[in-house]
Write a protein that holds these residues in place. Structure first.
Motif: not given
Length: 292
Positions: A113-127
Motif C-alpha cells: 500500500g505504499y506510494t514509492n518515489g525515487i529522486i536522484g541516481k538510479w543507474g539500473l536501467g537506461k531510457e
C-alpha cells in the motif's frame, strides 16, 4: 550484507500494517567514505544534522554496501541479492538493465500500500528499457537513469518519469549520454533533488510512502577530473573557502556539508507536516570514497 538487512526491514515494515504503516525514507549518498561524517570520527567536515540523527537514533558500525562501485551496489540494494547473483556487476548500466523478472523492494512496498518515489541516481536501467524505475515499482522518478549522466552535476537535462526535462546548463565534451563538462552552470542537480524531496513528502503526507533519496553527492565528475584535475562540482566551497586545503578537498567538504544541510531541511519538513514520529529515515552510502 546491507541488502539483506534492508529486505528484513522491508518485510518488518509490511508486517507492521496492523499498527499503522510507517513512512520510509532511505537516503543513499554517492561515494561517501565511512569516516567522512562527524558521527563516524570526522573532525573537519561539518555534518551537524547527520550527527544529530546518529545521536538520536541508531549508528551502524558493521554495515556493508553491496559492492565497491555504484551500479552493482544499487542493484544489490534494490533486489536483495548478493553480488554473486545480481544481474548488474559493474558500472555499465547503459548496456545492462534490470529485467522484467527482477523483483525489487519498491515492488513489495507497493503491494503493502505504499506510494514509492525515487529522486536522484538510479543507474539500473537506461531510457526505454525494462529497468526504468516506474517499471520496477516506483510511482515517481526524478533524476538520472544513466551512471555516466550522473557524473555531471550541471547537465543539460534531467529525467522526470520518462520525459527529459531541459535545464539551463550548457554542456561540452559529452558522449551523448548526458554527461560532459558544463560551460554554463545554472541548475545544480543536488539542489533540484533537495527541493523535489520536500515536495514529494508534502504530496504524500496523508498516505504511507517510500522515498528512495539517492543523492549524487559527493561523487566527482570523473570526466572533468581527468581533464582539469578537479571534479568535485559544487556552487560554492563555503564554509571552507578560507581553509588552507587543496581546492579539491574544499569542494568535497562543501558538497558533504551541503548534503547535510538539505537533510536537515528534510527533517524540518517532516516535523512541520507532523509525520516525523511515523517516518523511518535511514542514511548510508553506496560504497567508499572516490579517488577523483
Amino acid at each position: 550484507m546491507k541488502s539483506r538487512l534492508i529486505w528484513i526491514f522491508c518485510m518488518a515494515s509490511l508486517a507492521f500494517v496492523a499498527q499503522g504503516k510507517p513512512n520510509v525514507i532511505f537516503i543513499l549518498a554517492d561515494d561517501l567514505g565511512y569516516g567522512e561524517l562527524g558521527s563516524y570520527g570526522q573532525e573537519m567536515i561539518k555534518t551537524p544534522h547527520l550527527d544529530q540523527m546518529a545521536k538520536e537514533g541508531m549508528r551502524f558500525t558493521d554495515f556493508y554496501a553491496g559492492s565497491t562501485v555504484c551500479a552493482p551496489s544499487r542493484c544489490s540494494l534494490m533486489t536483495g541479492r548478493h553480488t554473486g547473483r545480481v544481474l548488474i556487476r559493474n558500472n555499465s548500466a547503459g548496456r545492462v538493465n534490470l529485467g522484467p523478472d527482477d523483483i525489487t523492494i519498491p515492488m513489495l512496498m507497493k503491494e503493502g500500500g505504499y506510494t514509492n518515489g525515487i529522486i536522484g541516481k538510479w543507474g539500473l536501467g537506461k531510457e526505454g528499457s525494462e529497468g526504468i524505475p516506474r517499471k520496477k515499482g516506483f510511482d515517481y522518478f526524478y533524476g538520472y537513469l544513466d551512471q555516466k549522466h550522473a557524473h555531471n552535476f550541471y547537465p543539460e537535462f534531467i529525467i522526470r518519469n520518462e520525459e527529459r526535462v531541459k535545464l539551463r546548463n550548457v554542456v561540452e565534451h559529452g558522449s551523448g549520454r548526458g554527461d560532459g563538462i558544463a560551460s554554463v552552470r545554472l541548475d545544480y542537480t543536488h539542489d533540484l533533488f533537495a527541493e523535489e524531496a520536500l515536495e514529494f513528502v508534502t504530496r504524500n503526507k496523508d498516505n504511507p510512502f517510500f522515498l528512495y533519496l539517492a543523492y549524487t553527492i559527493p561523487h566527482a565528475n570523473n570526466e572533468m577530473a581527468r581533464m582539469t584535475g578537479e571534479g568535485n562540482e559544487v556552487p560554492s566551497d563555503e564554509p571552507y573557502s578560507k581553509m588552507d586545503w587543496p581546492q579539491a578537498e574544499k569542494n568535497k567538504a562543501a558538497m558533504i556539508t551541503r548534503m547535510d544541510k538539505d537533510i536537515g531541511r528534510l527533517f524540518e519538513k517532516l516535523q512541520e507536516l507532523g509525520i516525523d514520529e511515523n517516518t523511518l529515515v535511514i542514511f548510508t552510502s553506496d560504497n567508499g570514497p572516490h579517488m577523483e
